[in-house]
Design an enzyme around this catalytic site. Structure first.
Site, mmCIF file in Angstrom:
data_model
loop_
_atom_site.group_PDB
_atom_site.id
_atom_site.type_symbol
_atom_site.label_atom_id
_atom_site.label_comp_id
_atom_site.label_asym_id
_atom_site.label_seq_id
_atom_site.Cartn_x
_atom_site.Cartn_y
_atom_site.Cartn_z
ATOM 1 N N ASP A 1 0.851 -1.186 0.000
ATOM 2 C CA ASP A 1 0.000 0.000 0.000
ATOM 3 C C ASP A 1 0.894 1.246 0.000
ATOM 4 O O ASP A 1 1.850 1.324 -0.769
ATOM 5 C CB ASP A 1 -0.946 -0.061 1.212
ATOM 6 C CG ASP A 1 -2.025 1.012 1.195
ATOM 7 O OD1 ASP A 1 -3.066 0.808 0.552
ATOM 8 O OD2 ASP A 1 -1.819 2.064 1.823
ATOM 9 N N ASP B 1 -7.002 -8.499 -4.660
ATOM 10 C CA ASP B 1 -6.923 -7.071 -4.370
ATOM 11 C C ASP B 1 -7.423 -6.275 -5.566
ATOM 12 O O ASP B 1 -6.778 -6.252 -6.613
ATOM 13 C CB ASP B 1 -5.481 -6.674 -4.039
ATOM 14 C CG ASP B 1 -5.346 -5.186 -3.738
ATOM 15 O OD1 ASP B 1 -6.381 -4.545 -3.488
ATOM 16 O OD2 ASP B 1 -4.219 -4.670 -3.748
ATOM 17 N N HIS C 1 -6.040 -10.607 -0.127
ATOM 18 C CA HIS C 1 -6.746 -9.346 -0.400
ATOM 19 C C HIS C 1 -5.745 -8.198 -0.274
ATOM 20 O O HIS C 1 -4.530 -8.421 -0.284
ATOM 21 C CB HIS C 1 -7.922 -9.194 0.564
ATOM 22 C CG HIS C 1 -9.071 -8.391 0.021
ATOM 23 N ND1 HIS C 1 -8.930 -7.085 -0.398
ATOM 24 C CD2 HIS C 1 -10.379 -8.712 -0.182
ATOM 25 C CE1 HIS C 1 -10.102 -6.629 -0.816
ATOM 26 N NE2 HIS C 1 -11.007 -7.604 -0.699
#
Length: 311
Positions: free
Chosen positions: A124, A250, A279
């Site tokens: 991320d 994802d 995910h």
């Protein structure tokens, strides 16, 4: 510029599977003064450094199942909390946060810690910032592992991300723990959901969590886009080995692994993996597989002067 908030220590007591002693380093910001940044530091201090960088709106708690096995494998595991998250200081004014400033804060962290020979693992925003660190100071990094992340250049983002950007900006509550649950395949316990909420006793502590999605360069002229394009020029020459470990579930970063594999020369010939059932917050879904991938990658790509590990 608002206040700089510090979450009370009592909020971090008795969190499940998070027994790590806190460590702090001071980061000097020209406008804000001194900020205290928290980090986990486990394993032998003379071991090769594995730097675990979290994203938004999580904190180093995300790595609680990865830190012990990596330390037991002989690595020094450093997991910082970004400014605005975890046990780190939290400016309460959203306008304080910018992409460039977040990169600068982490560059200051690297300099203060003098980390070298680093294997970066990033997910991320850990990648959006971490890959910029590699571009800025490539001499500090031996290897790079990217999971569900990348370095957007202002060429658009997925519908899933654009929905998340709107939720982060306009949701009246911004339920951090529930956000982590919705983007994980595994069902988190109530205690784990609460642990993700621990750094944020009030809404005023969530300024970073609110603003980070709006800092992602979606359009070519967004702040950060030009910097990222310049960083890609450097990353395309980065000589260290690069590995991608992406989840297959994802919706935000689907296809970003191919961008990394095609644009970073060190990705050639590596054991890239797509992890079934992973995910967005893949650290919750497949920590054992991530640890195994990192350790195997390091052993397959030893530092100069070190023998390749024999399995």
């Amino acid at each position: 510029m608002g206040q700089v908030l510090r979450t009370p220590d009592a909020r971090f007591e008795n969190l499940p599977d998070y027994p790590f002693a806190p460590n702090y380093v001071d980061i000097v910001d020209e406008g804000l003064g001194t900020l205290r940044q928290h980090y986990v530091d486990e394993g032998p201090k003379d071991g090769e450094v594995v730097l675990l960088m979290h994203g938004e709106p999580s904190w180093s708690y995300l790595y609680r199942h990865m830190i012990p096995p990596l330390a037991e494998a002989g690595f020094r595991v450093v997991a910082p909390d970004l400014i605005g998250f975890g046990r780190s200081d939290k400016p309460s004014d959203k306008s304080v946060y910018s992409y460039r400033r977040n990169v600068q804060w982490m560059l200051s962290f690297l300099t203060a810690m003098d980390l070298r020979g680093v294997t970066l693992f990033c997910q991320d925003w850990g990648g959006l910032i971490g890959l910029r660190l590699v571009a800025e100071q490539p001499e500090r990094f031996a290897r790079v592992v990217v999971s569900n992340s990348g370095l957007p250049r202002g060429e658009g983002m997925s519908d899933a991300f654009m929905r998340w950007q709107r939720i982060a900006k306009w949701s009246p509550i911004m339920p951090i723990g529930r956000v982590l649950q919705r983007a994980s395949t595994r069902t988190l316990s109530d205690e784990e959901v609460a642990a993700y909420e621990a750094p944020f006793p009030k809404g005023s502590y969530k300024a970073a969590a609110r603003i980070f999605p709006s800092l992602v360069p979606v359009k070519a002229n967004d702040p950060g886009a030009a910097d990222n394009r310049a960083a890609w020029t450097t990353l395309s020459r980065f000589g260290g080995p690069v590995l991608t470990l992406f989840g297959d579930s994802d919706p935000v970063t689907a296809g970003w692994d191919k961008q990394l594999q095609n644009n970073m020369p060190g990705a050639a010939g590596q054991a890239h993996r797509t992890i079934e059932g992973g995910h967005h917050f893949i650290q919750e879904d497949a920590p054992e597989e991530l640890v195994r991938g990192i350790v195997d990658f390091i052993h397959a790509n030893p530092l100069p002067g070190r023998l390749k590990a024999v399995s």
